[in-house]
Design a protein around this motif. Structure first.
Motif, short mmCIF file in Angstrom:
data_model
loop_
_atom_site.label_atom_id
_atom_site.label_comp_id
_atom_site.label_asym_id
_atom_site.label_seq_id
_atom_site.Cartn_x
_atom_site.Cartn_y
_atom_site.Cartn_z
N ARG A 117 10.93 34.30 87.86
CA ARG A 117 10.54 33.69 89.14
C ARG A 117 11.05 32.25 89.25
N ARG A 144 12.38 42.57 92.15
CA ARG A 144 11.82 43.04 93.42
C ARG A 144 12.30 42.10 94.52
N LYS A 146 11.08 41.06 97.22
CA LYS A 146 10.13 40.07 97.73
C LYS A 146 10.07 38.83 96.84
N HIS A 147 10.55 38.94 95.60
CA HIS A 147 10.55 37.79 94.70
C HIS A 147 11.93 37.17 94.55
N HIS A 312 -2.35 33.90 87.35
CA HIS A 312 -1.38 34.95 87.65
C HIS A 312 -1.00 35.67 86.36
N SER A 315 3.61 38.43 88.64
CA SER A 315 3.52 38.14 90.07
C SER A 315 2.18 38.54 90.67
#
Length: 377
Positions: A117, A144, A146-147, A312, A315
Motif C-alpha cells: 500500500r 486489488r 481499489k488499492h 488495520h 487493508s
C-alpha cells in the motif's frame, strides 16, 4: 505439476476471521500473468516479495514447478503463515526466506510482487530489484484495483524503462516491469530516509514499509506527552509495535539508566527503529527485536509497556490485532506493571484493556485520541 488448491491455505498464526482471507484474486492473476516466465525459469531465478500467506510462493512451486524460490515478507506473521502452509502441503523445501537486498535478488529473472500500500515500500523494493536482479528480470506486481493508483506506475517507471498493465480480472490488475534502470555502483541506496524533528529534538529514520515514514505519527506524539508520568521505578521496558522507534528512543533518552526493548513484527520497522536508535545515540540501550506480538518475551517480565496499536490488518479494519497485542501485554506485564496505550477514541478499547490486562483508567484525551494506563494483575 502437483495437485494444489488455494482453498487449503490458512492465515494462521495470524488473525483468522470470516472476513479475512489467506488468498485473493490478485494472487491468482499474478501467477497466471507470470505463468510462462515461471515455467522457463531455472532453480534460484524466482523471487517472491510480500506474499501475504504463501499463495504466490506455493502456487509458483506447485502449479509451475518453481524451485529454489527466494522470498521476502515484511511481516513476521506472514513468514510464519507461509511456513505453516508450506509444511502442511509438503513444500517446505521449495523456498528460503531472506531480507530485502542482494542475497534475495542477485540473479533473479522473475519477481512476483504483491503491491504494498505504501509508495515508499514500493520505491525501496523497486530500487532493490533494479540494483541487484538480472538485466532481463521481469517483475509481475499485482493487487486489488481499489488499492492501486497511478502513482504506483510512476514509482515503477523510476526504476524500470518498461511498465505495462494487464487487463483487469475480478477487480485485480498486474503491472509488469522490465528493463531495469540500474543505479551506478557508487550511488548508495536512498533508504532509510531521515528527518529531524525540532519539537522533540529527535531524528526519525524510516525504511519504505515503516508506518508513517519519517513523520511523527499523531498518536505517538500525544503519548509522548505522558512519558514523565509513566512508572518511575521501571527497569524493564518494552515499546510494543515500535514502528520507527520513537517511543523507545524517547524513553531511553529521558531515563539514561534504562534499557528498552523495541519490538515489531515488521522487518522494515525493526530496521527503522535500529537506525533511529543509532542516529540518536542510544543504540546501546535500545534492543530491537522482530516478534509476533510478544511471543518471545517471558511471562511477568516487564515493568512498563507502551503501545500505539494498529487498527488495520492489511487493508481490513479489524480489532483483532489490537486485542492480540493487549492479551500479550497482559501476559508479559508483572503484577503492578503498567501498560500505557494511545488509541482512537471511537474504538472504545477500555473494556478489553481491563479484561485482558487489568484495571484501566483514562489519563488523557484530545479531539481524536485517548491515553489510558492499565495496571497488570
Amino acid at each position: 505439476m502437483q495437485e494444489f488448491s488455494f482453498d487449503l491455505l490458512r492465515r494462521w498464526p495470524d488473525i483468522e476471521a470470516d472476513n479475512l482471507f489467506a488468498v485473493d484474486a490478485s494472487d491468482r492473476l499474478i501467477l497466471d500473468e507470470a505463468a510462462s516466465a515461471l515455467e522457463s525459469a531455472t532453480p534460484g531465478e524466482v523471487v517472491v516479495i510480500e506474499d501475504h500467506y504463501g499463495a504466490l510462493t506455493l502456487g509458483a512451486a506447485a502449479l509451475h514447478g518453481a524451485r529454489g524460490i527466494r522470498v521476502h515478507q515484511d511481516g513476521l506473521s506472514g513468514q510464519r503463515a507461509l511456513a505453516a502452509n508450506a509444511s502442511e502441503l509438503g513444500l517446505a523445501d521449495v523456498y528460503s526466506s531472506l531480507p530485502l537486498g542482494s542475497e534475495l535478488l542477485t540473479g533473479a529473472r522473475v519477481v512476483l510482487l504483491q503491491l504494498p500500500r505504501s509508495l515508499g515500500a514500493l520505491d525501496e523494493i523497486a530500487e532493490s530489484i533494479a540494483r541487484f536482479a538480472a538485466p532481463d528480470v521481469r517483475v509481475f506486481a499485482g493487487g486489488r484495483i481499489k488499492h492501486m493508483t497511478a502513482a504506483m506506475n510512476a514509482v515503477l517507471s523510476r526504476h524500470f524503462d518498461s511498465v505495462s498493465a494487464s487487463l483487469a480480472r475480478q477487480k485485480s490488475r498486474v503491472l509488469t516491469a522490465s528493463e531495469p534502470a540500474v543505479p551506478a555502483p557508487d550511488v548508495p541506496s536512498a533508504w532509510p530516509h531521515r528527518e529531524y524533528h525540532a519539537d522533540i529534538d529527535l531524528t526519525i529514520c524510516a525504511h519504505g514499509a515503516a508506518f508513517a515514514g519519517t513523520s511523527l505519527d499523531i498518536g505517538t506524539r500525544y503519548l509522548l506527552e505522558f512519558i514523565d508520568r509513566m512508572k518511575a521505578d521501571a527497569t524493564s521496558v518494552i515499546d510494543l509495535g515500535c514502528g520507527t522507534g520513537v517511543l523507545a528512543v524517547s524513553l531511553a533518552r529521558a531515563r539514561p539508566g534504562l534499557h528498552v526493548i523495541a519490538s515489531d513484527q515488521s522487518a522494515a520497522a525493526v530496521a527503522s527503529a535500529a537506525a533511529t536508535a543509532a542516529e540518536n545515540g542510544v543504540a546501546d540501550r535500545v534492543q530491537v527485536v522482530q516478534d509476533d506480538a510478544l511471543s518471545s518475551q517471558p511471562d511477568a517480565s516487564a515493568d512498563l509497556i507502551v503501545l500505539n496499536p494498529p487498527f488495520h490488518i492489511g487493508s481490513s479494519v479489524h480489532a483483532g490485532i489490537a486485542l492480540k497485542l493487549f492479551e500479550d501485554a497482559g501476559r508479559v506485564l508483572r503484577p503492578g506493571g503498567e501498560l500505557w496505550t494511545v488509541w482512537n477514541t471511537h474504538l472504545g478499547y477500555r473494556p478489553p484493556l481491563t479484561r485482558l490486562v487489568g484495571p484501566t483508567h483514562q489519563v488523557g484525551r484530545n479531539t481524536k485520541f485517548t491515553v489510558t494506563v492499565s495496571t497488570g494483575r
